[in-house]
Motif scaffolding. Structure first.
Motif, PDB file in Angstrom:
ATOM      1  N   GLU A 178      58.964  44.940  -8.737  1.00  8.48           N
ATOM      2  CA  GLU A 178      57.537  44.671  -8.625  1.00  8.48           C
ATOM      3  C   GLU A 178      56.756  45.949  -8.748  1.00  8.48           C
ATOM      4  OE1 GLU A 178      56.068  44.604  -4.186  1.00  8.48           O
ATOM      5  OE2 GLU A 178      57.637  43.111  -4.432  1.00  8.48           O
ATOM      6  N   GLY A 179      55.489  45.802  -9.118  1.00  9.95           N
ATOM      7  CA  GLY A 179      54.625  46.963  -9.287  1.00  9.95           C
ATOM      8  C   GLY A 179      53.229  46.667  -8.799  1.00  9.95           C
ATOM      9  N   ALA A 180      52.301  47.557  -9.160  1.00  8.69           N
ATOM     10  CA  ALA A 180      50.934  47.439  -8.658  1.00  8.69           C
ATOM     11  C   ALA A 180      50.231  46.195  -9.192  1.00  8.69           C
ATOM     12  CB  ALA A 180      50.142  48.682  -9.038  1.00  8.69           C
ATOM     13  N   TYR A 181      50.583  45.758 -10.422  1.00 14.89           N
ATOM     14  CA  TYR A 181      49.856  44.671 -11.057  1.00 14.89           C
ATOM     15  C   TYR A 181      50.658  43.375 -11.193  1.00 14.89           C
ATOM     16  CZ  TYR A 181      46.815  48.545 -12.398  1.00 14.89           C
ATOM     17  OH  TYR A 181      45.989  49.644 -12.372  1.00 14.89           O
ATOM     18  N   GLY A 182      51.885  43.358 -10.711  1.00 11.66           N
ATOM     19  CA  GLY A 182      52.690  42.140 -10.846  1.00 11.66           C
ATOM     20  C   GLY A 182      54.148  42.406 -10.580  1.00 11.66           C
ATOM     21  N   GLU A 183      55.014  41.660 -11.257  1.00 12.30           N
ATOM     22  CA  GLU A 183      56.446  41.795 -11.034  1.00 12.30           C
ATOM     23  C   GLU A 183      57.200  41.674 -12.353  1.00 12.30           C
ATOM     24  OE1 GLU A 183      57.577  38.637  -8.416  1.00 12.30           O
ATOM     25  OE2 GLU A 183      57.091  37.050  -9.841  1.00 12.30           O
ATOM     26  N   VAL A 184      58.476  42.071 -12.320  1.00 16.00           N
ATOM     27  CA  VAL A 184      59.364  41.931 -13.469  1.00 16.00           C
ATOM     28  C   VAL A 184      60.429  40.906 -13.103  1.00 16.00           C
ATOM     29  CG1 VAL A 184      60.951  43.073 -15.049  1.00 16.00           C
ATOM     30  CG2 VAL A 184      58.959  44.311 -14.169  1.00 16.00           C
ATOM     31  N   VAL A 185      60.589  39.894 -13.936  1.00 15.44           N
ATOM     32  CA  VAL A 185      61.539  38.823 -13.651  1.00 15.44           C
ATOM     33  C   VAL A 185      62.564  38.723 -14.779  1.00 15.44           C
ATOM     34  CG1 VAL A 185      59.885  37.493 -12.280  1.00 15.44           C
ATOM     35  CG2 VAL A 185      60.086  37.054 -14.724  1.00 15.44           C
ATOM     36  N   LEU A 186      63.737  38.231 -14.432  1.00 17.64           N
ATOM     37  CA  LEU A 186      64.774  37.967 -15.426  1.00 17.64           C
ATOM     38  C   LEU A 186      64.542  36.574 -15.999  1.00 17.64           C
ATOM     39  CD1 LEU A 186      67.442  38.705 -16.850  1.00 17.64           C
ATOM     40  CD2 LEU A 186      68.647  37.716 -14.902  1.00 17.64           C
ATOM     41  N   ALA A 187      64.483  36.486 -17.313  1.00 19.91           N
ATOM     42  CA  ALA A 187      64.239  35.208 -17.977  1.00 19.91           C
ATOM     43  C   ALA A 187      65.418  34.863 -18.881  1.00 19.91           C
ATOM     44  CB  ALA A 187      62.956  35.264 -18.798  1.00 19.91           C
ATOM     45  N   LYS A 188      65.773  33.597 -18.900  1.00 21.49           N
ATOM     46  CA  LYS A 188      66.869  33.117 -19.742  1.00 21.49           C
ATOM     47  C   LYS A 188      66.329  32.099 -20.735  1.00 21.49           C
ATOM     48  CE  LYS A 188      71.400  30.838 -19.480  1.00 21.49           C
ATOM     49  NZ  LYS A 188      72.431  30.271 -18.573  1.00 21.49           N
ATOM     50  N   ASN A 189      66.647  32.303 -22.005  1.00 25.92           N
ATOM     51  CA  ASN A 189      66.262  31.346 -23.035  1.00 25.92           C
ATOM     52  C   ASN A 189      67.233  30.170 -22.968  1.00 25.92           C
ATOM     53  OD1 ASN A 189      66.095  29.957 -25.648  1.00 25.92           O
ATOM     54  ND2 ASN A 189      64.799  31.685 -26.273  1.00 25.92           N
ATOM     55  N   VAL A 190      66.722  28.989 -22.604  1.00 25.10           N
ATOM     56  CA  VAL A 190      67.598  27.839 -22.375  1.00 25.10           C
ATOM     57  C   VAL A 190      68.222  27.332 -23.669  1.00 25.10           C
ATOM     58  CG1 VAL A 190      66.368  27.139 -20.285  1.00 25.10           C
ATOM     59  CG2 VAL A 190      65.629  26.243 -22.508  1.00 25.10           C
ATOM     60  N   ASN A 191      67.674  27.725 -24.807  1.00 28.49           N
ATOM     61  CA  ASN A 191      68.227  27.280 -26.094  1.00 28.49           C
ATOM     62  C   ASN A 191      69.306  28.225 -26.622  1.00 28.49           C
ATOM     63  OD1 ASN A 191      66.426  25.031 -26.253  1.00 28.49           O
ATOM     64  ND2 ASN A 191      64.802  26.423 -26.936  1.00 28.49           N
ATOM     65  N   THR A 192      69.107  29.546 -26.436  1.00 25.85           N
ATOM     66  CA  THR A 192      70.039  30.527 -26.998  1.00 25.85           C
ATOM     67  C   THR A 192      70.895  31.214 -25.945  1.00 25.85           C
ATOM     68  OG1 THR A 192      68.435  32.335 -26.837  1.00 25.85           O
ATOM     69  CG2 THR A 192      68.375  30.971 -28.833  1.00 25.85           C
ATOM     70  N   ASN A 193      70.557  31.017 -24.634  1.00 24.48           N
ATOM     71  CA  ASN A 193      71.248  31.697 -23.525  1.00 24.48           C
ATOM     72  C   ASN A 193      71.050  33.216 -23.548  1.00 24.48           C
ATOM     73  OD1 ASN A 193      72.276  29.392 -22.242  1.00 24.48           O
ATOM     74  ND2 ASN A 193      74.045  29.348 -23.623  1.00 24.48           N
ATOM     75  N   GLU A 194      70.037  33.677 -24.270  1.00 20.75           N
ATOM     76  CA  GLU A 194      69.716  35.097 -24.270  1.00 20.75           C
ATOM     77  C   GLU A 194      68.895  35.443 -23.031  1.00 20.75           C
ATOM     78  OE1 GLU A 194      69.249  36.559 -28.790  1.00 20.75           O
ATOM     79  OE2 GLU A 194      67.820  35.006 -28.190  1.00 20.75           O
ATOM     80  N   PHE A 195      69.012  36.702 -22.599  1.00 21.72           N
ATOM     81  CA  PHE A 195      68.257  37.161 -21.433  1.00 21.72           C
ATOM     82  C   PHE A 195      67.221  38.192 -21.851  1.00 21.72           C
ATOM     83  CE2 PHE A 195      72.036  35.436 -19.497  1.00 21.72           C
ATOM     84  CZ  PHE A 195      71.578  34.890 -18.298  1.00 21.72           C
ATOM     85  N   ALA A 196      66.107  38.213 -21.137  1.00 27.09           N
ATOM     86  CA  ALA A 196      65.061  39.213 -21.344  1.00 27.09           C
ATOM     87  C   ALA A 196      64.430  39.535 -19.998  1.00 27.09           C
ATOM     88  CB  ALA A 196      63.998  38.703 -22.315  1.00 27.09           C
TER      89      ALA A 196
END
Length: 420
Positions: free
Chosen positions: A10-28
């Motif tokens: 998290e930071g001053a303006y928000g947060e960083v989350v782990l996201a998973k693409n449900v179609n390709t199973n890729e992470f970002a």
């Protein structure tokens, strides 16, 4: 379609989350920025996006794109599965020299690339350095980055925004005098190297009024952290951490220093390089729990909240329930500077509870030191419960994970253990 799974930071303006693409199973990694927190200063985010689009380098986190929806910006970034460099630094110990050298060379390479584009990062620190596949280090978080040199005329300008994180800031930034972009990043690299080798920061601010910094200027290297450091590396730091930015080492000076080319022998045990390489091919959601500042408990959610609150009060901290599953703790570090961290409590598989500690404000190394104190107290509690016959208890710890598992106890038993 993307599914958000874990909060990474998290930071001053928000947060960083782990996201998973449900179609390709890729992470970002997705940086979620609350527009309301910007207070009309949207130009900060636009500047970060425009700069990040320019970067193409192995040691810079990749920018995939962004979108604006409702009251949020979403910045899609490369996911670095090894976590933060910060998490590899053991308080008061640091890490092995060969590993510090491996990471440091990559920090300098990434910094050199940014400077070649006329960009200064201005907030280099272990929390903004991520470890990706094959133990590759990535510089991230360009919220304070700026252009110091025109890409067309090559004319350089002095900077007058005094920003960054105090213990990593250069003397000229701290003194609020106009400064050049490159030397401030070089200075931060020197502090990062010191933290990696010793597990502590040399000072909280580089000013003449600071006694630790004054000793450094007086060439008194007989105190911590300097007495922990090999003379060859200390020679490099003496060239980097020079008060006058005009005399400070350049990137080329650092890269040509003899320590940078020193070859370290490896023994037959699994190195951190091999461990991270092996971790990189597993499901990211599986090894996130191995971050050092997380604790796993085999007790109920309510018991966990109760135990944490009692522990914080007994330790002299000021806890506050800021959400249903979150406790915010306010305390001070050893230099009497405010330190704020949050503990998010949530359920994980096998009927266990995870308490996730995250720094909100203050010195990251000091935060980790506080966490170790809390963890050690939990070890004592687990031992007391075990000896009292209230259920099985065990504790496992390595340099990348700290896990406490305690048997089922009633709240009364927990309180009794706290008071012993």
């Amino acid at each position: 379609m993307w599914q958000f799974t874990e909060t990474l930071g998290e930071g001053a303006y928000g947060e960083v989350v782990l996201a998973k693409n449900v179609n390709t199973n890729e992470f970002a990694a997705v940086k979620v920025i609350d527009i309301n927190r910007l207070k009309g200063n949207d130009v900060v985010i636009r500047k970060e996006i425009d700069l990040h689009k320019l970067f193409r380098h192995e040691n810079i986190i990749r920018f995939y794109g962004y979108k604006q929806q409702y009251s949020n910006y979403y910045l899609f970034l490369e996911y670095a599965s090894g976590g933060e460099l910060f998490d590899k630094i053991e308080p008061d110990v640091g890490m092995p020299e060969y590993l510090a050298q491996h990471y440091f060379k990559q920090v300098v390479a990434g910094m050199a690339y940014l400077h070649s584009l006329g960009v200064a990062h201005r907030d280099l620190k272990p929390e903004n350095l991520l470890i990706a596949n094959n133990n590759v280090l990535k510089i991230c978080d360009f919220g304070l980055a700026t252009l110091f040199r025109s890409q067309t005329t090559k004319e350089e300008r002095k900077l007058t925004t005094y920003c960054g994180t105090a213990p990593y800031s250069s003397p000229e930034v701290w003194a609020k005098t106009p400064y050049r972009g490159e030397p401030v990043d070089v200075w931060s690299c020197g502090i990062i190297l010191t933290a990696m080798l010793t597990g502590e920061l040399p000072w909280d601010q580089p000013s003449y009024q600071n006694p630790e910094y004054k000793r450094w200027l007086d060439r008194d290297y007989y105190h911590n952290p300097w007495k922990k450091i090999d003379n060859m590396i200390l020679n490099l730091l003496r060239r980097i951490l020079i008060h006058d930015p005009g005399q400070r080492a350049k990137v080329n000076d650092i890269q040509s220093h003899r320590w940078i080319s020193k070859v370290y022998p490896q023994d037959g045990t699994e190195s951190d390089h091999q461990l991270l390489k092996r971790m990189a091919y597993s499901d990211p959601s599986e090894h996130l729990v191995h971050r050092m500042t997380r604790v796993v408990l085999a007790i109920s959610f309510d018991e966990t909240i109760y135990l944490l609150n009692r522990l914080f009060v007994h330790t002299g901290y000021t806890p506050k329930r800021t959400a249903g599953n979150q406790i915010t703790v306010v305390t001070q570090d050893k230099r009497h500077t405010e330190l704020i961290f949050k503990v998010n409590v949530f359920k994980i598989p096998d009927s266990k509870i995870m308490a996730d500690f995250r720094l909100s404000k203050g010195d990251g190394i000091e935060f980790k030191r506080k966490f170790v104190e809390i963890r050690d107290r939990l070890v004592q509690l687990a031992t007391a419960w075990s000896n009292g016959g209230g259920g099985s208890a065990y504790f496992n710890h390595s340099d990348t994970s700290s896990t406490l598992t305690a048997g089922n106890n009633s709240v009364n038993q927990l309180q009794e253990a706290m008071d012993t």
